[in-house]
Design an enzyme around this catalytic site. Structure first.
Site, PDB file in Angstrom:
ATOM      1  N   GLN A 228       0.805  -1.214   0.000  1.00 32.26           N
ATOM      2  CA  GLN A 228       0.000   0.000   0.000  1.00 32.26           C
ATOM      3  C   GLN A 228       0.841   1.267   0.000  1.00 32.26           C
ATOM      4  O   GLN A 228       0.295   2.368  -0.048  1.00 32.26           O
ATOM      5  CB  GLN A 228      -0.950  -0.021   1.204  1.00 32.26           C
ATOM      6  CG  GLN A 228      -1.901  -1.202   1.176  1.00 32.26           C
ATOM      7  CD  GLN A 228      -2.797  -1.311   2.393  1.00 32.26           C
ATOM      8  OE1 GLN A 228      -2.946  -2.387   2.933  1.00 32.26           O
ATOM      9  NE2 GLN A 228      -3.411  -0.224   2.827  1.00 32.26           N
ATOM     10  N   ARG A 374      -8.825  -1.186   7.704  1.00 30.42           N
ATOM     11  CA  ARG A 374      -9.760  -0.140   7.332  1.00 30.42           C
ATOM     12  C   ARG A 374      -9.985   0.822   8.487  1.00 30.42           C
ATOM     13  O   ARG A 374     -11.103   1.047   8.913  1.00 30.42           O
ATOM     14  CB  ARG A 374     -11.075  -0.780   6.934  1.00 30.42           C
ATOM     15  CG  ARG A 374     -11.697  -0.091   5.731  1.00 30.42           C
ATOM     16  CD  ARG A 374     -12.817  -0.905   5.163  1.00 30.42           C
ATOM     17  NE  ARG A 374     -13.402  -0.209   4.045  1.00 30.42           N
ATOM     18  CZ  ARG A 374     -13.804  -0.802   2.942  1.00 30.42           C
ATOM     19  NH1 ARG A 374     -13.649  -2.090   2.781  1.00 30.42           N
ATOM     20  NH2 ARG A 374     -14.351  -0.109   1.983  1.00 30.42           N
ATOM     21  N   CYS A 375      -8.888   1.381   8.988  1.00 32.55           N
ATOM     22  CA  CYS A 375      -8.976   2.209  10.192  1.00 32.55           C
ATOM     23  C   CYS A 375      -7.861   3.221  10.161  1.00 32.55           C
ATOM     24  O   CYS A 375      -6.739   2.895   9.833  1.00 32.55           O
ATOM     25  CB  CYS A 375      -8.820   1.322  11.416  1.00 32.55           C
ATOM     26  SG  CYS A 375      -8.377   2.192  12.913  1.00 32.55           S
ATOM     27  N   GLU A 746     -12.813   4.225   5.276  1.00 34.27           N
ATOM     28  CA  GLU A 746     -12.856   3.501   6.538  1.00 34.27           C
ATOM     29  C   GLU A 746     -14.085   3.800   7.367  1.00 34.27           C
ATOM     30  O   GLU A 746     -14.406   3.060   8.297  1.00 34.27           O
ATOM     31  CB  GLU A 746     -11.602   3.836   7.334  1.00 34.27           C
ATOM     32  CG  GLU A 746     -10.396   3.303   6.620  1.00 34.27           C
ATOM     33  CD  GLU A 746      -9.134   4.024   7.009  1.00 34.27           C
ATOM     34  OE1 GLU A 746      -8.065   3.553   6.642  1.00 34.27           O
ATOM     35  OE2 GLU A 746      -9.236   5.058   7.679  1.00 34.27           O
TER      36      GLU A 746
END
Lengths: 794, 159, 291
Positions: A228, A374-375, A746
């Site tokens: 990522q 996802r945070c 998120e």
């Protein structure tokens, strides 16, 4: 704001700029023509496999690799001893800790990397793992963060000089302790709850993997790897392997989901690089599913105690004491100055009098990670805690959970709003958004239905959460990772024919960057999005930046692309002035065209300006020619998206089985560039939230054995557990973002778990007196809570 | 051992190890990389292909078991430049994000529509319940399969 | 990804051939049917047979037919075909109940009834279904065939009456009047193994229970045959009170262990709840059948 007025209708099928544009990247994916890591074959490539520890904590007595080396298809077996000679036995984590690449002294979690086999093919590499003989001397393991703090707990990090206990970092605090004490002393109502946000895992459908291809003749290291943050990885490899950064090229092609799991550098990557340097051929290593679940970046694992108080019917104070379980090495992803990430955004969406937050971090014999899922850096734990606490307080006050929130919200006119823990929220109209959700849900009807069902002994719950997130890290003055400012670059070139290439440092893992970023350029330059090619994922061909996680693509890279487009537009204005024989300040802009103020017929289209920019015709003075620009975007603040979520659950009173019947999500993420993509992000995040609330869990037994090491036991929701999500929206533009946009990826995963747990408690409190249940709300755990003995997850 | 089977309408034969999994025959031996894999326990559905018209998890079928059988992969869906309505539907309804589960979903849905040309949402959800998607929350996949069902006979178009 | 250890492979072209291969290769050989239990275990290297005898192409073992007052199901009949069978749905609807919740639809395209029964995983649904339905299985070896009742089929954890050199070839269900049956399962998620499951079949004659079969999945080291509850029910008219008593017996007579699916007391509780539900559903179906 002007940007809102310019928005095309969301139903526009082929917008020039913003709107529901179907995705460019679909063309290859629907044909099975994506290029994921494992699809890449290089000539002469060999395959790696990692031998992992069966113990959570053990001394390594000896490693015998002779039988594996005798396997006819095995080229090499690498152990810690071999890596020591290369200086690669340990590597830095993204939190300034160190992590063993291959364990030499002892293993500190089950699944830790012990040896790396290189063979001609994957089957042989797997066979050879069984031929390596490791003798272990098992040690007592600690998997419970509280027990890790006991005086007699086994010391996990004896490799760190001066480390006498299992504390991973000093206790970190935010807010005002004394002001908070005052708020509680003056309060009408006070509640407290102990809760765990259990360990879970991002588990992208594609596991992690790498191909390392070192060329001994040129000294060039080519890396193929779905990660990522390719630029940051390259810098880390340069430091770790002592290689020249400009001689490393990382290519991330298509990535089968990331969700934070593909942020860190993993030992297997370093092994593959070392293997390629030693063997002189490309080395591919791809995790199997168990390796992914047992050893790579997990999420959450926060043990929290919250206290909340109210006065005159309004929430006034919050006190939080949390323990972060980092596992055996602290490789938590967070900006350097934020050792507990953004957890102190825990004061939520409420205008509090005071708050105080304390976070301790410990080591345990579990896999390292703490990389989101996802945070945005612990925002998820914070939102869960505060939204559970508000519901607990509402129970105590006998207030409706929506009413209490409405009374306590930060009011629209208070923005920009400074929270009691130091955040400056940018914009919001919380009550409006809550109202939209209430309306879609038919909240009052739901309450009536619930009352009727309750009278019949049926269990139905309605749960609310209202979250505010801080996403889009971040401003250079506050935020860096390993000393690298959290800024993103963009490089835009408009070619003579008017077709453009924009290179970005964000790294898509499915978010649709190739479409969305083209739309930003299209919006800003007034050219069709299909005329804009988005380049990313190749460190040789994209500008430096920190990648995609923490919902930062639109806030940071989106800002960069808007700004670089405007730079190009300004350049075009100069050229247009020469073309139209007037002064730049006499020109006005409409989408795709500069024209003479007062004489709108006289103007120049972007493609004509582009042709001119590369031509032999006269140019403005001091003008170098060409139509391009580069920027590094340093966001002035985080963006603060928010949303109102309502979950409706039905619980089988005899079995404890929870069904999410309805889920209403009203998100405000500012201006939506591609509402279709935004809705898709929300759907996906809600499904993950359903998973975390109901079934996803990484747990351990007392010996430290991971109990959820395959998809048979790490349960991910299927189409049958996810309801049809009911979405709504409000648009409150971000005042400091060039497009008025905020991050969103998120939000649904952050906001949905507390809504579901609040719904479960809403169903169970009146008939069974259940005040809290830790996630995941599996049938067994819900049933146990109904029997009056809620149990924390293992 | 020698194996002879039909893949996407073409007869293929060759020598494989008895233990070779079908997913590896498709990906490594035949070089058809559209079929993915995501787990080791036949839970995720990323590797779904059709075997004699029925969707199967190719990570849990031996290549050796395919002797004399017909295999279809995602690469067979587009015919002479015409997309399968499901492919088109996935694009129309934003039924994919990272794209990794997409081939398995497409093949699973293809078998569903071949058997049941007008499935309800619940039938679609049941049919794809052996396949995990981490990105879409499934809602748009259901919608895409409905789109395809409604357009099966309509003119297929190039994106 | 995980890969199995090397083995030799043999494709059977007849039942006799498969039996001969088993005899020839001895205990290092395993029959492979759908493979959805065996192959994952081989990938995890929990099973490493030296020889696999593949019976997937034995079309002669894939059938569901009526014969001599019985429904006969070939061992290679796949879950999907059990699910779709109208004959089974009419006569033994517990099969359809179970087949809608066994694994997932794609796995159901490969897994077989014979494979499920022979794997004899106590958490597996069809063993309980066949036990409740009072099925008999046909086991064939070099010496010929023998017929074994489900009550004698499970001889221990993952162990069945199928001996060395033998193959399970057929499942037989005797069709009797007044039949009703049902299968109830609670799982953590669609496609997961049962936390607990209960199968029941009732044969009602003149308003009383003439015969009954009840069996439980996932709450013991083997499939649990609830003989004590069956005895209680036999000869009595079906009623909710009676089924509640059977549920109490189910909770008492199972022997679950605690795991990620739940603690012991919860599983005992579920055994009771699901037994009651399965019996109620069976009775409703039996009475509508009788009427």
């Amino acid at each position: 704001m002007a940007v809102v007025e310019n928005l095309p209708s969301p139903s526009t099928e082929r917008p020039i700029g913003f709107g529901r544009l179907k995705r460019k990247e679909d063309a290859r994916f629907i044909r099975g023509k994506g290029t994921y890591l494992d699809d890449i074959e290089l000539p002469g490539m060999v395959h790696g496999a990692v031998l992992r520890s069966p113990y959570a904590h053990a001394r390594i007595v000896s490693i015998d690799t002779s039988a594996a080396l005798a396997h006819p298809n095995v080229a090499a077996v690498v152990t810690a001893k071999d890596l020591e000679t290369l200086g690669l036995a340990w590597m830095p984590t993204i939190s300034y800790d160190t992590q063993a690449v291959l364990a030499g002294d002892k293993v500190r979690f089950q699944g830790q990397e012990v040896a790396f086999v290189i063979a001609t093919d994957e089957y042989s590499a797997n066979d050879a793992l069984a031929l390596i003989d490791v003798e272990y001397d098992p040690l007592p393991a600690v998997v419970n963060a509280r027990k890790a703090l006991d005086a007699d707990a086994p010391l996990i990090r004896d490799d760190k000089s001066g480390q006498a206990d299992n504390l991973a970092s000093p206790t970190w605090e935010a807010g005002d302790e004394r002001a908070t004490e005052r708020a509680f002393a003056e309060a009408d109502h006070v509640v407290s709850r102990d809760m765990i946000y259990p360990r879970c895992h991002p588990a992208p459908l594609e596991t992690c993997g790498i191909i390392a291809d070192f060329n001994p003749e040129t000294g060039q290291l080519d890396i193929y790897n779905g990660n990522q943050a390719p630029h940051a990885h390259r810098t880390v490899y340069a430091h770790v392997a002592g290689l020249a950064e400009h001689m490393i090229r990382i290519r991330c092609q298509d990535i089968g989901g990331g969700f934070g799991n593909k942020v860190p550098v993993y030992p297997g990557y370093v092994c593959a690089i070392a293997g390629s340097i030693v063997a002189g051929v490309p080395v591919k290593w791809v995790e199997n599913r168990s390796e992914n679940l047992m050893s790579t970046g997990f999420a959450r694992d926060y043990i929290m105690r919250g206290e909340m108080c109210s006065k005159d019917g309004k929430i006034t104070g919050l006190r939080v004491d949390a323990i972060a379980d980092h596992g055996a090495f602290d490789s938590t992803a967070q900006p350097t100055k934020f050792p507990a990430g953004f957890f102190h955004i825990v004061c939520g969406s409420y205008d509090l009098q005071a708050s105080h937050v304390k976070v301790k971090a410990v080591y345990s014999n579990k896999a390292p990670g703490g990389v989101a899922y996802r945070c945005s850096f612990r925002v998820t734990e914070a939102v869960y805690l505060v939204e559970r606490m508000v519901d607990a307080l509402a129970l105590e006050m006998k207030a409706d959970p929506i009413d209490l929130r409405m009374r306590s919200f930060i009011a629209a006119e208070q923005f920009p709003y400074e929270t009691t823990t130091g955040w400056t929220y940018d914009s919001g109209e919380y009550a409006k958004t809550m109202d939209v959700a209430k309306k879609i849900a038919g909240y009052d009807d739901l309450r009536r239905e619930q009352a009727e069902k309750r009278a019949r002994g049926e269990l139905m719950g309605i749960g609310v959460s209202f979250f505010t997130e801080g996403v889009g890290a971040g401003p250079r003055k506050h935020m860096d990772i390993l000393g690298l400012a959290m800024n993103d670059g963009a490089d835009l070139r408009v070619h003579p024919s008017g077709k453009a290439v924009v290179s970005i440092s964000a790294q898509t893992q499915g978010q649709g960057h190739e479409t969305t970023f083209a739309q930003i350029v299209a919006e800003e330059l007034g050219i069709p999005p299909e005329d804009v090619e988005v380049r990313h994922g190749d460190t040789d061909k994209s500008p430096y930046g920190l990648g995609t996680y923490g919902s930062r693509s639109t806030p940071v890279s989106g800002g960069a692309v808007a700004v670089v487009s405007r730079k190009v537009r300004d350049k075009a204005r100069m050229i247009a002035a020469t073309m139209l024989e007037t002064r730049p300040e006499d020109l006005a802009w409409e989408k795709g065209r500069w024209y003479v103020k007062g004489d709108p017929e006289k103007g120049a289209m972007i493609e004509d300006i582009a042709a001119r920019a590369y031509s032999g015709e006269p140019m403005p003075a001091d003008f170098e020619g060409g139509l391009d620009a580069q920027v590094i975007y340093d966001p002035p603040n985080l963006t603060y998206p928010y949303g109102a979520y309502i979950a409706v659950v039905d619980i089988d009173p005899d079995t404890g089985h929870v069904k999410v019947r309805r889920f209403i999500a009203v998100d405000d993420c500012g201006v939506r560039i591609n509402p279709m993509v935004v809705d898709g992000q929300i759907h996906g995040g809600l499904a993950e939230g359903v998973g975390i609330a109901l079934m996803e869990l990484i747990s351990f037994d007392e010996e430290g054995n991971c109990l959820n090491s395959s998809f048979m036991d790490y349960l991910i929701p299927t189409a049958l557990e996810c309801p049809d999500f009911e979405l709504g929206e409000t648009v409150t533009p971000c005042p400091h973002h060039p497009l008025g946009a905020k991050g969103v990826g998120e939000s649904p995963t952050v906001g949905s778990p507390p809504a579901i747990v609040n719904a479960v408690i809403d169903a169970l409190y009146e008939p069974h007196g259940v005040e809290h249940i830790d996630m995941p709300c599996t049938p067994a755990r819900v049933w146990a809570a109904m029997q009056g003995r809620p149990e924390p997850p293992q | 051992m020698d194996i002879s089977t039909t893949v996407n309408g073409e007869q293929v034969s060759g020598e494989v190890e008895p233990r070779q999994l079908l997913v590896h025959f498709i990906r490594e031996t035949l070089g058809l990389k559209g079929t993915h894999w995501g787990c080791d326990t036949s839970n995720c559905g990323a590797c779904v292909v059709l075997m004699d018209g029925r969707p199967v998890k190719s990570c849990t079928v031996l290549t050796a078991m395919c002797e004399g059988h017909e295999i279809r992969t995602v690469e067979s869906l587009e015919v002479d430049g015409e997309l399968d309505p499901l492919q088109q539907g996935f694009h129309e309804r934003h039924a994919l994000q990272c794209g990794f589960c997409t081939p398995g979903m497409l093949m699973t849905a293809r078998a569903l529509l071949d058997e049941n040309p007008d499935p309800t949402d619940q039938e679609i959800r049941t049919a794809i319940s052996g396949a995990i998607c981490r990105c879409t929350g499934y809602q748009n996949i259901v919608s895409a399969v409905r789109w395809a069902a409604e357009h099966e006979s309509a003119t297929k178009q190039e994106i | 990804m995980q890969t199995p250890a090397p083995f030799e492979y043999e494709r059977a072209t007849s039942v006799e051939g498969a039996i001969a291969a088993l005899e020839r290769l001895g205990s290092d050989a395993r029959i492979i049917a759908g493979g959805h239990s065996l192959l994952p275990m081989m990938k995890l290297r929990l099973a490493s047979p030296e020889y696999l005898i593949d019976i997937n192409d034995l079309a002669e073992l894939a059938y569901i037919r009526e014969q001599d007052g019985e429904i006969r199901i070939g061992a290679m009949t796949r879950h999907v075909d059990l699910l779709k069978s109208e004959l089974l749905a009419r006569r033994f609807p517990l099969f359809r109940d179970a087949e809608t919740v066994i694994a997932d639809p794609v796995v159901r395209n490969r897994g077989t009834i014979g494979g499920s029964l022979c794997q004899a995983d106590a958490a597996e649904d069809l063993s309980a279904v066949c036990s409740a339905a009072k099925a008999q299985v046909v086991i064939r070896g070099a010496e010929g065939e023998r017929v074994v009742g489900m009550e004698d089929f499970h001889v221990g954890p993952f162990m069945t009456a199928v001996g060395a050199g033998e193959i399970l070839t057929e499942v037989r269900l005797r069709m009797r009047r007044g039949a009703g049956s049902g299968h109830e399962k609670v799982e953590r998620r669609a496609g997961d193994w049962a936390i607990a499951a209960a199968s029941a079949a009732l044969w009602v004659d003149g308003g009383t229970i003439d015969d009954v079969g009840i069996a439980l999945s996932a709450v013991g080291v083997t499939t649990i045959h609830l003989t004590r509850a069956e005895e209680l029910l036999r000869g009595k008219p079906p009623s909710d009170e009676l089924f509640a008593q059977a549920g109490v017996i189910a909770s008492e007579d199972c022997s679950p262990s605690a795991d990620g699916r739940g603690p012991i007391d919860y599983k005992r509780h579920l055994a009771g709840v699901l037994t009651q539900r399965a019996l109620r559903r069976s009775a409703a179906r039996a009475l509508s059948e009788e009427a």
